[in-house]
Scaffold this motif. Structure first.
Motif, PDB file in Angstrom:
ATOM      1  N   ARG A  17      57.488  59.145  93.641  1.00  0.00           N
ATOM      2  CA  ARG A  17      56.147  59.100  93.500  1.00  0.00           C
ATOM      3  C   ARG A  17      55.551  60.329  93.060  1.00  0.00           C
ATOM      4  O   ARG A  17      55.869  61.191  93.896  1.00  0.00           O
ATOM      5  CB  ARG A  17      55.733  58.036  94.032  1.00  0.00           C
ATOM      6  CG  ARG A  17      55.575  58.091  95.691  1.00  0.00           C
ATOM      7  CD  ARG A  17      55.262  59.378  95.984  1.00  0.00           C
ATOM      8  NE  ARG A  17      54.949  59.276  97.597  1.00  0.00           N
ATOM      9  CZ  ARG A  17      53.961  60.173  98.341  1.00  0.00           C
ATOM     10  NH1 ARG A  17      53.330  61.168  97.574  1.00  0.00           N
ATOM     11  NH2 ARG A  17      53.543  60.134  99.431  1.00  0.00           N
ATOM     12  N   ALA A  76      51.351  60.993  93.878  1.00  0.00           N
ATOM     13  CA  ALA A  76      50.481  60.101  94.345  1.00  0.00           C
ATOM     14  C   ALA A  76      48.919  60.925  94.550  1.00  0.00           C
ATOM     15  O   ALA A  76      48.580  61.160  95.437  1.00  0.00           O
ATOM     16  CB  ALA A  76      50.864  59.464  95.570  1.00  0.00           C
ATOM     17  N   PRO A  77      48.291  61.313  93.500  1.00  0.00           N
ATOM     18  CA  PRO A  77      47.202  62.263  93.449  1.00  0.00           C
ATOM     19  C   PRO A  77      46.099  61.704  93.782  1.00  0.00           C
ATOM     20  O   PRO A  77      45.656  60.187  93.701  1.00  0.00           O
ATOM     21  CB  PRO A  77      47.159  62.776  91.901  1.00  0.00           C
ATOM     22  CG  PRO A  77      47.719  61.593  91.096  1.00  0.00           C
ATOM     23  CD  PRO A  77      48.968  60.838  92.036  1.00  0.00           C
ATOM     24  N   THR A  78      44.943  62.242  94.574  1.00  0.00           N
ATOM     25  CA  THR A  78      43.591  61.684  94.661  1.00  0.00           C
ATOM     26  C   THR A  78      42.908  62.192  93.708  1.00  0.00           C
ATOM     27  O   THR A  78      42.864  63.326  93.251  1.00  0.00           O
ATOM     28  CB  THR A  78      43.197  62.289  96.046  1.00  0.00           C
ATOM     29  OG1 THR A  78      44.022  62.034  96.964  1.00  0.00           O
ATOM     30  CG2 THR A  78      41.766  61.918  96.591  1.00  0.00           C
ATOM     31  N   GLU A 125      45.509  57.549  94.608  1.00  0.00           N
ATOM     32  CA  GLU A 125      45.159  57.389  95.879  1.00  0.00           C
ATOM     33  C   GLU A 125      43.603  57.543  96.020  1.00  0.00           C
ATOM     34  O   GLU A 125      43.019  58.762  96.340  1.00  0.00           O
ATOM     35  CB  GLU A 125      45.949  58.291  96.790  1.00  0.00           C
ATOM     36  CG  GLU A 125      47.363  57.987  96.581  1.00  0.00           C
ATOM     37  CD  GLU A 125      48.121  58.480  97.913  1.00  0.00           C
ATOM     38  OE1 GLU A 125      47.985  59.579  98.657  1.00  0.00           O
ATOM     39  OE2 GLU A 125      49.106  57.843  98.258  1.00  0.00           O
ATOM     40  N   TYR A 142      44.025  58.049 105.364  1.00  0.00           N
ATOM     41  CA  TYR A 142      45.156  58.265 104.358  1.00  0.00           C
ATOM     42  C   TYR A 142      46.573  58.054 105.040  1.00  0.00           C
ATOM     43  O   TYR A 142      47.403  57.596 104.407  1.00  0.00           O
ATOM     44  CB  TYR A 142      45.114  59.793 104.093  1.00  0.00           C
ATOM     45  CG  TYR A 142      46.377  60.698 103.755  1.00  0.00           C
ATOM     46  CD1 TYR A 142      46.819  60.165 102.286  1.00  0.00           C
ATOM     47  CD2 TYR A 142      47.147  61.229 104.636  1.00  0.00           C
ATOM     48  CE1 TYR A 142      48.136  60.866 102.167  1.00  0.00           C
ATOM     49  CE2 TYR A 142      48.278  62.080 104.349  1.00  0.00           C
ATOM     50  CZ  TYR A 142      48.819  61.539 102.973  1.00  0.00           C
ATOM     51  OH  TYR A 142      50.184  62.171 102.901  1.00  0.00           O
ATOM     52  N   VAL A 152      49.093  55.665 102.904  1.00  0.00           N
ATOM     53  CA  VAL A 152      50.241  56.243 102.331  1.00  0.00           C
ATOM     54  C   VAL A 152      51.485  55.583 102.896  1.00  0.00           C
ATOM     55  O   VAL A 152      52.382  55.439 101.977  1.00  0.00           O
ATOM     56  CB  VAL A 152      50.192  57.920 102.376  1.00  0.00           C
ATOM     57  CG1 VAL A 152      50.947  58.571 103.761  1.00  0.00           C
ATOM     58  CG2 VAL A 152      51.001  58.361 101.146  1.00  0.00           C
ATOM     59  N   ARG A 186      56.331  66.479  97.872  1.00  0.00           N
ATOM     60  CA  ARG A 186      54.789  66.829  97.838  1.00  0.00           C
ATOM     61  C   ARG A 186      54.497  68.222  98.320  1.00  0.00           C
ATOM     62  O   ARG A 186      55.736  68.925  98.981  1.00  0.00           O
ATOM     63  CB  ARG A 186      54.144  65.563  98.714  1.00  0.00           C
ATOM     64  CG  ARG A 186      54.361  65.534 100.077  1.00  0.00           C
ATOM     65  CD  ARG A 186      53.687  64.474 100.864  1.00  0.00           C
ATOM     66  NE  ARG A 186      54.242  64.408 102.443  1.00  0.00           N
ATOM     67  CZ  ARG A 186      54.057  63.297 103.026  1.00  0.00           C
ATOM     68  NH1 ARG A 186      53.281  62.306 102.563  1.00  0.00           N
ATOM     69  NH2 ARG A 186      54.544  63.391 104.338  1.00  0.00           N
ATOM     70  N   LEU A 188      51.075  69.090 103.395  1.00  0.00           N
ATOM     71  CA  LEU A 188      51.016  67.550 104.198  1.00  0.00           C
ATOM     72  C   LEU A 188      52.267  67.377 105.040  1.00  0.00           C
ATOM     73  O   LEU A 188      52.707  66.542 105.606  1.00  0.00           O
ATOM     74  CB  LEU A 188      51.379  66.507 102.667  1.00  0.00           C
ATOM     75  CG  LEU A 188      49.932  66.302 102.188  1.00  0.00           C
ATOM     76  CD1 LEU A 188      50.052  65.534 101.087  1.00  0.00           C
ATOM     77  CD2 LEU A 188      48.861  65.647 103.049  1.00  0.00           C
TER      78      LEU A 188
HETATM   79  N1  GLU Z   1      46.899  61.793  97.888  1.00  0.00           N
HETATM   80  C1  GLU Z   1      47.332  62.996  98.267  1.00  0.00           C
HETATM   81  C2  GLU Z   1      46.807  64.285  97.607  1.00  0.00           C
HETATM   82  O1  GLU Z   1      46.553  64.210  96.576  1.00  0.00           O
HETATM   83  C3  GLU Z   1      48.961  63.255  98.357  1.00  0.00           C
HETATM   84  C4  GLU Z   1      49.634  61.993  99.215  1.00  0.00           C
HETATM   85  C5  GLU Z   1      51.153  62.251  99.387  1.00  0.00           C
HETATM   86  O2  GLU Z   1      51.686  62.767  98.444  1.00  0.00           O
HETATM   87  O3  GLU Z   1      51.585  61.880 100.451  1.00  0.00           O
HETATM   88  O4  GLU Z   1      47.010  65.163  98.228  1.00  0.00           O
END
Ligand code: GLU
Length: 324
Positions: free
Chosen positions: A7, A9-11, A43, A195, A199, A213, A217
């Motif tokens: 996936r 998963a952008p904010t 997200e 978060y 997540v 990612r 993170l």
């Molecule tokens: N939503 C997070 C972001 O944009 C990424 C979360 C993830 O990949 O676990 O930084």
């Protein structure tokens, strides 16, 4: 073996820039190489930072780059909805379960209290100061008393003295101590879900097998692994890719010029050129030559991804800001 599912998963708190575009490209390549399913998840639990128009722009920009997805907010899929703000009741249900099992506790500390806790050593880099555990062992009477004047946040009680290790597909073996970051917030006092919890619940619910990612993170992962354990959920494999830095050694940002997708596109640069530069910066191509995402699939290997922080040179930045 289960089908690979990955996936992006952008904010939606801003436009895509070449840093998160590169993450999207690598996550996409990893899954396309495995003939797996690629999920796009928005997200947006942080309502203050998120904007609907950014979510739309992200989808548009990804399509322009030539990245597609099999499930997502615009096309649905078996695990819909794919937008976190539409999944809140799932998070609340999981919180109730964690509370029942004694994994979370109410915390009445303000940020200022935590900052002021003299002994607080630095916490995990991505998470701010380490929580000193002030509210972890309050009695029921103390909780009731404090609750009269303050709505609590909820924290996950990290197990004490446990070592958490995992193999990261890019960064290699990672070892943490369970108390390096302290107990972390799973629900803020204003009701916002943390978060880490969202997540984990979403990756598990969407049966994600591979999370690729940014390395910002990486140190969130031990917390997420503890949540997987507490929730009796199977954790995915992780791969954290190094971030991009500008010629001055600072994390790449607008300051460095034309780094958002819209500015690159407005400068007349073709998507193949952007993809070529991103692939080159990641170690997948020897030269930054124009290429379509699909043409990179045979070249993709986690082992090839550059492991050190990547510096985007002034020449490459120039290439992204003008049609040449
Ligand atoms: N939503 C997070 C972001 O944009 C990424 C979360 C993830 O990949 O676990 O930084």
């Amino acid at each position: 073996m289960a089908e690979a599912r990955g996936r992006f998963a952008p904010t939606p708190s801003g436009e895509l820039h070449i840093g998160n575009m590169r993450t999207a490209l690598l996550a996409w390549l990893q899954i396309r190489k495995e003939n797996g399913m690629f999920v796009l998840r928005i997200e947006d639990i942080d309502r203050q930072r998120s904007r609907r128009n950014y979510a739309e722009t992200i989808l548009r920009d990804m399509r322009w780059l030539g990245l597609d997805w099999d499930e997502g907010p615009d096309i649905g899929g078996p695990f819909a909805p794919y937008t976190q703000s539409e999944r809140l009741e799932r998070y609340e249900a999981a919180l109730a379960g964690l509370e029942q099992k004694g994994w979370i506790y109410p915390c009445y500390c303000s940020r200022a209290d935590i900052m002021a806790a003299a002994s607080a050593p630095h916490g995990l880099e991505s998470e701010g100061p380490r929580y000193p555990g002030t509210c972890r062992h309050l009695s029921q009477v103390e909780r009731l008393d404090k609750g009269k004047s303050k709505t609590p946040s909820y924290r996950f009680a990290m197990p004490e003295d446990k070592s958490i290790s995992f193999h990261d597909g890019v960064a290699g073996l990672q070892c943490y101590s369970s108390d390096s970051g302290g107990d972390f917030v799973v629900k803020r006092s204003d009701g916002m879900i943390g978060y880490q919890l969202a997540v984990v619940l979403d990756d598990a619910a969407m049966e994600i097998t591979d999370v690729l990612r940014g390395s910002d993170l990486l140190d969130s992962t031990p917390r997420q692994l503890m949540l997987y354990e507490a929730l009796s959920l199977k954790a995915p494999r992780f791969a954290h890719v190094p971030l991009l830095y500008g010629p001055d050694g600072k994390r790449l940002s607008k300051r460095h010029g034309s780094v958002t997708l819209s500015s690159i596109r407005n400068a007349g640069v073709q998507p193949e050129r952007v993809i070529g530069i991103l692939a080159y910066l990641s170690g997948l191509l020897d030269k930054a030559e124009p290429v379509k995402p699909g043409e990179l699939i045979p070249h993709f290997q986690l082992q090839r991804i550059i492991r050190e922080p990547v510096v985007v040179t002034t020449d490459l930045l120039m290439e992204l800001s003008s049609y040449t």
